[in-house]
Scaffold this motif. Structure first.
Motif, PDB file in Angstrom:
ATOM      1  N   GLY A 123      -2.124  -7.929   0.447  1.00 18.55           N
ATOM      2  CA  GLY A 123      -3.494  -7.926  -0.084  1.00 18.55           C
ATOM      3  C   GLY A 123      -4.309  -6.725   0.362  1.00 18.55           C
ATOM      4  N   ALA A 124      -3.796  -5.979   1.357  1.00 17.13           N
ATOM      5  CA  ALA A 124      -4.536  -4.789   1.824  1.00 17.13           C
ATOM      6  C   ALA A 124      -4.165  -3.584   0.961  1.00 17.13           C
ATOM      7  CB  ALA A 124      -4.204  -4.514   3.284  1.00 17.13           C
ATOM      8  N   ARG A 125      -4.931  -2.529   1.108  1.00 18.40           N
ATOM      9  CA  ARG A 125      -4.678  -1.308   0.362  1.00 18.40           C
ATOM     10  C   ARG A 125      -4.295  -0.177   1.318  1.00 18.40           C
ATOM     11  NH1 ARG A 125      -8.647  -4.487  -1.396  1.00 18.40           N
ATOM     12  NH2 ARG A 125      -9.881  -3.782   0.365  1.00 18.40           N
ATOM     13  N   ILE A 126      -3.501   0.758   0.809  1.00 25.95           N
ATOM     14  CA  ILE A 126      -3.084   1.924   1.594  1.00 25.95           C
ATOM     15  C   ILE A 126      -4.209   2.969   1.610  1.00 25.95           C
ATOM     16  CG2 ILE A 126      -1.720   4.035   1.245  1.00 25.95           C
ATOM     17  CD1 ILE A 126      -0.005   2.230   2.655  1.00 25.95           C
ATOM     18  N   ILE A 127      -4.439   3.584   2.753  1.00 28.01           N
ATOM     19  CA  ILE A 127      -5.317   4.769   2.793  1.00 28.01           C
ATOM     20  C   ILE A 127      -4.393   5.971   2.915  1.00 28.01           C
ATOM     21  CG2 ILE A 127      -7.192   5.970   3.991  1.00 28.01           C
ATOM     22  CD1 ILE A 127      -8.105   3.283   5.131  1.00 28.01           C
ATOM     23  N   TRP A 128      -4.415   6.821   1.923  1.00 23.83           N
ATOM     24  CA  TRP A 128      -3.488   7.948   1.868  1.00 23.83           C
ATOM     25  C   TRP A 128      -3.739   8.927   3.018  1.00 23.83           C
ATOM     26  CZ3 TRP A 128       0.185   6.917  -1.478  1.00 23.83           C
ATOM     27  CH2 TRP A 128       1.150   7.891  -1.729  1.00 23.83           C
ATOM     28  N   ASN A 129      -2.678   9.421   3.608  1.00 23.02           N
ATOM     29  CA  ASN A 129      -2.784  10.401   4.702  1.00 23.02           C
ATOM     30  C   ASN A 129      -2.108  11.691   4.258  1.00 23.02           C
ATOM     31  OD1 ASN A 129      -2.623  11.899   7.029  1.00 23.02           O
ATOM     32  ND2 ASN A 129      -1.749  10.286   8.308  1.00 23.02           N
TER      33      ASN A 129
END
Ligand code: AMP
Ligand code: MG
Length: 451
Positions: A123-129
């Motif tokens: 349910g969480a989202r990825i924060i792009w690095n």
């Protein structure tokens, strides 16, 4: 809008790495009017991380976590977030592909351990690095107060003072959690590219503006006494003091609903502080004693004619520290041409023509001797001013009449030479530092009289 910052890493609690992330993030959040309620620093311990998250969920609107997203066994932030949220970790295919390409570009096989970095709570989202293999996590924790969070959360209220620690009002929305790697460069990039654009529209427009005024020569309590009601804890803008290196600084924070109001109120309080402390304040924000003195030397009053005023130095116990401070400023050659380090009596006699009888009668640490040193330095350097310092930096060399910390300082100008004796507490390094700063401050006060 308010936030709790959680910094994670054994190296942080062991004191091996200074938590610069929280300082930077607090400043970024202040700029969008987001008050920071707490900085929490914990080791790489899953249960402690989980507890910190659980405890924070019902108390703030933003949880910002840094650290513990690496691929190794001590990186436990993602597992702790999943546990706190009560959801299992799932594989994020796009990030796994991105990591595989990352290693392929470097012509290296991806270690198996790295695959954990593609796991995020369900349910969480990825924060792009864009700078590393540790993706961030953006999640909506379920607060015990709010069992069914909506995916969005609206404009946050303002009015949360810096000194008060507001609890999240029971009517507010669930909080949002962001976790990013601890590496400062990666953390900053992900905050600027992903988190800030989410938070900025939620800001009520409130801003926190800050300014710092620096004083030298009086202690913190004496300054506080002069400031009086300006230091009232309920005041906005607030005025607080900190001490570092003998410098007492006033930290002024203005929290208002618009930038214009914050600017106006901040300027008004700065003015009130200046009015109460007058020449005790030597500078503001990034200014140092040396940079202020440099500015005054470079820009003398017009009746002095064109060009900068010149200062020379004659140092004994500070061993050149005063000259270093003066020459730390770019362009210092305009106002500083030469100085002397005359450590021994012999050097004082030979290089600065100090009378040997004067030395014998008063000792090297005496007002007559520093006055003679300053006068000679001024003359030899053809300078407008000269500062001289002679003292006992310790730990040995003190006597009952002249204990360690006794320092004589003289300022010679065209019209007079003023010498004074000081007793600085502290170790050798502190005594030398305070000696040089006191000399700079004496010159500053003298230069102010010219204006
Ligand atoms: P991590 O994301 O936990 O693997 O952290 C990677 C590196 O970032 C650490 O080895 C530290 O050097 C640095 N670091 C982690 N947290 C912080 C912090 N709060 N402030 C400054 N540097 C940090
Ligand atoms: Mg770590």
């Amino acid at each position: 809008m308010n936030a709790i910052l959680i910094s994670i890493g054994d190296e942080l609690v062991l004191g091996q790495t200074i938590d610069t992330n929280s300082a930077w993030l607090s400043q970024q959040l202040a700029a969008i009017g987001c008050g920071v309620l707490e900085h929490i620093t914990i080791p790489d311990d899953q249960s402690q991380i989980e507890r910190a998250i659980t405890n924070s969920i019902s108390r703030c609107q933003i949880i910002l976590i840094t650290g513990g997203l690496g691929p190794t066994a001590d990186d436990l932030t993602r597992q702790a977030i999943a546990a706190a949220l009560g959801t299992p970790l799932v594989l994020n295919e796009p990030w796994l592909d991105n990591m595989k390409q990352f290693f392929a570009r470097r012509k290296r096989p991806m270690p198996q351990t790295n695959s954990i970095q593609a796991m995020i709570p369900t349910g969480a989202r990825i924060i792009w690095n864009n700078h590393g293999t540790a993706a961030g996590i953006d999640a909506d924790p379920v607060s015990p107060l709010f069992p069914s969070p909506s995916a969005s959360f609206g404009t946050m209220g303002e009015g949360e003072g810096l000194s008060s620690v507001p609890q999240k009002p029971a009517t507010s929305q669930p909080c949002r959690l962001f976790a990013v790697p601890g590496v400062p460069k990666e953390m900053k990039g992900m905050f600027a590219d992903y988190i800030l654009p989410i938070l900025r529209p939620l800001s009520s427009g409130a801003v926190i503006l800050s300014s710092t005024l620096h004083t030298y020569s009086l202690g913190e309590s004496a300054i506080a006494e002069l400031l009086g009601d300006l230091m009232d804890r309920t005041r906005n803008p607030s005025v607080g003091t900190t001490v570092s290196g003998g410098v007492v600084s006033l930290r002024i924070n203005a929290r208002f609903s618009t930038l214009q109001e914050a600017q106006r109120q901040l300027a008004a309080t700065v003015e009130q502080c200046r009015h109460r402390l007058r020449s005790l304040i030597y500078g503001q924000d990034d200014q140092t004693l040396a940079s202020v003195v440099a500015d005054l030397l470079l820009h003398p009053p017009t009746h002095f004619g064109p060009g900068p005023l010149i200062v020379a130095t004659a140092e004994s116990c500070t061993g050149g520290l005063l000259a270093k401070m003066l020459t730390d400023i770019p362009g210092s050659s305009a106002y500083f041409h030469q100085g002397w380090i005359t450590y021994s009596n012999d050097a004082k006699i030979k290089m600065l023509s100090v009378d040997s009888q004067l030395l014998a009668a008063h000792g090297a640490v005496s007002e007559p001797v520093v006055a003679a040193m300053a006068q000679s330095a001024r003359q030899n350097a053809a300078a407008h001013f000269a500062l001289a310092i002679s003292g006992i930096a310790g730990p040995t060399g003190g006597t009952p009449e002249k204990p360690v910390g006794t320092v004589c300082i003289a300022l010679a100008s065209g019209t007079s030479t003023e010498a004074s004796t000081h007793l600085f507490p502290g170790d050798r390094e502190v005594i030398r530092d305070r000696s040089a700063k006191t000399a700079l401050n004496l010159l500053r006060l003298q230069l102010l009289k010219l204006h």
